[in-house]
Design a protein around this motif. Sequence first.
Motif, PDB file in Angstrom:
ATOM      1  N   SER A  57       0.818  -1.213   0.000  1.00 13.07           N
ATOM      2  CA  SER A  57       0.000   0.000   0.000  1.00 13.07           C
ATOM      3  C   SER A  57       0.854   1.267   0.000  1.00 13.07           C
ATOM      4  N   ASN A 245      -6.247  -4.728   0.683  1.00 10.98           N
ATOM      5  CA  ASN A 245      -5.636  -3.396   0.763  1.00 10.98           C
ATOM      6  C   ASN A 245      -4.838  -3.150  -0.532  1.00 10.98           C
ATOM      7  N   GLY A 246      -4.343  -1.963  -0.689  1.00 18.13           N
ATOM      8  CA  GLY A 246      -3.509  -1.700  -1.858  1.00 18.13           C
ATOM      9  C   GLY A 246      -3.184  -0.229  -2.003  1.00 18.13           C
ATOM     10  N   PRO A 247      -2.238   0.091  -2.885  1.00 18.51           N
ATOM     11  CA  PRO A 247      -1.788   1.482  -3.034  1.00 18.51           C
ATOM     12  C   PRO A 247      -2.663   2.307  -3.970  1.00 18.51           C
ATOM     13  N   GLY A 248      -2.434   3.591  -3.952  1.00 22.74           N
ATOM     14  CA  GLY A 248      -3.027   4.483  -4.945  1.00 22.74           C
ATOM     15  C   GLY A 248      -4.465   4.854  -4.672  1.00 22.74           C
ATOM     16  N   CYS A 274      -9.346  -1.704   3.769  1.00 22.08           N
ATOM     17  CA  CYS A 274      -8.643  -0.519   3.298  1.00 22.08           C
ATOM     18  C   CYS A 274      -8.974  -0.188   1.835  1.00 22.08           C
ATOM     19  N   LEU A 275      -8.066  -0.443   0.887  1.00 15.73           N
ATOM     20  CA  LEU A 275      -8.452  -0.176  -0.510  1.00 15.73           C
ATOM     21  C   LEU A 275      -9.688  -1.011  -0.854  1.00 15.73           C
ATOM     22  N   GLN A 278     -12.687   0.791   0.253  1.00 20.56           N
ATOM     23  CA  GLN A 278     -12.991   1.907  -0.648  1.00 20.56           C
ATOM     24  C   GLN A 278     -13.617   1.394  -1.945  1.00 20.56           C
ATOM     25  N   ASN A 316      -3.541   2.919   7.655  1.00 27.19           N
ATOM     26  CA  ASN A 316      -2.667   3.383   6.582  1.00 27.19           C
ATOM     27  C   ASN A 316      -3.492   3.717   5.357  1.00 27.19           C
ATOM     28  N   HIS A 317      -4.011   4.931   5.329  1.00 26.62           N
ATOM     29  CA  HIS A 317      -4.745   5.319   4.128  1.00 26.62           C
ATOM     30  C   HIS A 317      -4.696   6.829   3.913  1.00 26.62           C
ATOM     31  N   GLY A 318      -4.746   7.216   2.648  1.00 28.00           N
ATOM     32  CA  GLY A 318      -4.713   8.630   2.291  1.00 28.00           C
ATOM     33  C   GLY A 318      -5.991   9.042   1.562  1.00 28.00           C
ATOM     34  N   PHE A 319      -6.808   8.036   1.220  1.00 23.43           N
ATOM     35  CA  PHE A 319      -8.128   8.281   0.640  1.00 23.43           C
ATOM     36  C   PHE A 319      -9.164   7.798   1.650  1.00 23.43           C
ATOM     37  N   HIS A 358      -6.721  -1.486   9.629  1.00 24.19           N
ATOM     38  CA  HIS A 358      -6.063  -2.779   9.399  1.00 24.19           C
ATOM     39  C   HIS A 358      -6.261  -3.756  10.541  1.00 24.19           C
TER      40      HIS A 358
HETATM   41  N1  LIG Z   1      -3.664   0.486   2.936  1.00 24.90           N
HETATM   42  C1  LIG Z   1      -4.468   0.702   1.912  1.00 24.90           C
HETATM   43  O1  LIG Z   1      -5.101  -0.218   1.380  1.00 24.90           O
HETATM   44  C2  LIG Z   1      -4.525   2.103   1.383  1.00 24.90           C
HETATM   45  C3  LIG Z   1      -5.683   2.382   0.471  1.00 24.90           C
HETATM   46  C4  LIG Z   1      -5.486   3.601  -0.418  1.00 24.90           C
HETATM   47  N2  LIG Z   1      -4.340   3.444  -1.251  1.00 24.90           N
HETATM   48  C5  LIG Z   1      -5.360   4.840   0.442  1.00 24.90           C
HETATM   49  O2  LIG Z   1      -4.282   5.393   0.553  1.00 24.90           O
HETATM   50  O3  LIG Z   1      -6.321   5.286   1.015  1.00 24.90           O
END
Ligand SMILES: NC(=O)CC[C@H](N)C(=O)O
Length: 385
Positions: A57, A245-248, A274-275, A278, A316-319, A358
């Motif tokens: 992520s 979960n995942g990035p971006g 997480c991702l 979303q 851990n998330h930015g969205f 998480h």
């Molecule tokens: N840890 C995640 O899955 C992060 C989800 C997404 N990339 C966010 O930053 O919000």
Amino acid sequence: MKHPLKHPNGNAGRAILALADGTLFEGVAIGAKGATAGEVVFNTAMSGYQEILSDPSYSRQIVTLTYPHIGNTGVNREDVEASRIHAAGLVVKDVPFLASNFRSEQDLQSWLAEQGVVAIAGIDTRKLTRILREKGAQSGAIVAGASAEEALRMAREFPGLAGMDLAQTVSTAAPYEWTETEWMLGHGHGRQLQPGCHVVAFDFGVKANILRMLAQRGCRVTVLPAKAGAAAALALRPDGVFLSNGPGDPQPCDYAIEATRELIERGVPTFGICLGHQIMALASGARTLKMKFGHHGANHPVQDVETGRVMITSQNHGFAVDPDSLPNNCAVTHISLFDGSLQGFRRTDKPAFCFQGHPEASPGPHDLAPLFDRFVGMMETARHG
Ligand SMILES: NC(=O)CC[C@H](N)C(=O)O
């Protein structure tokens, strides 16, 4: 500026961290030589640097750890969330002269160098964190062995994560079966597991501990590439589907949103983290937004609004999911007590729920681990009616 820090492996040199707003920090290089750019974020966890760095992520993010001593316990082969470092760079105050732990196999600096990850130490991470809190997460660059102008240019050229589909860039290329179950049978809870549910997990950048925690609950886990689609998942006759979960940015991941919509509509028990949370929201018709500096830490209080219980969580998330956009068939289950943002919801018309933080957090906290049991219970109910 003086830097008393000496790198034990002798590859220390001058390094610069530049933020897109023009702020420059000078420190010493503690990882690979070269340059890296990404979104600069801060994580307040006091432990777990190996898990953080290897969490997919964090792809395209430069992570600042606010805990001042990082690297004390070295690095081992077991405490990783993926087979390599995914963070784009690392910023710390101080690395120890000696890593010391009975499980340590190498020191943090040589791991960073070996993996080609540029990192900087010896800067004022408190000052940096204040900037990120006030102005929000921003683009930045670390250069080891180049000029401040170069760092600034790279920082300003990094476009930011909004609109970036990174899930498909870190996903597995081919399906595979998670196989730590046997390890767990031998060394884990010390009890025989019943043949469990078959979970098909979409890998958007999945953390090993999520798959491990499903396996610990007796699940057989088949991991699919991010773009595998609903038909590939259904062909495996799953008891449930897991969205990782995942990035971006989740918004451009139309392939994942589409697959999730179809699987939920068909009544397949679905759990997202997480991702994945979303993506479940987008598949349900809600909206996501970019947060100012996000949540990155291991002590975030979250309230279960259905029971009133407060739990400490890893984040851990930015969205985030815009709670006002949730349709009527989604019930809020969790909220953040830091800022009131949405932390979880469940579908009221289908067996599907998700969590923004998480629950698998390694090294912890583990307050939300029962969410995995809820998922297993949901699959068992669907199986036995
Ligand atoms: N840890 C995640 O899955 C992060 C989800 C997404 N990339 C966010 O930053 O919000």
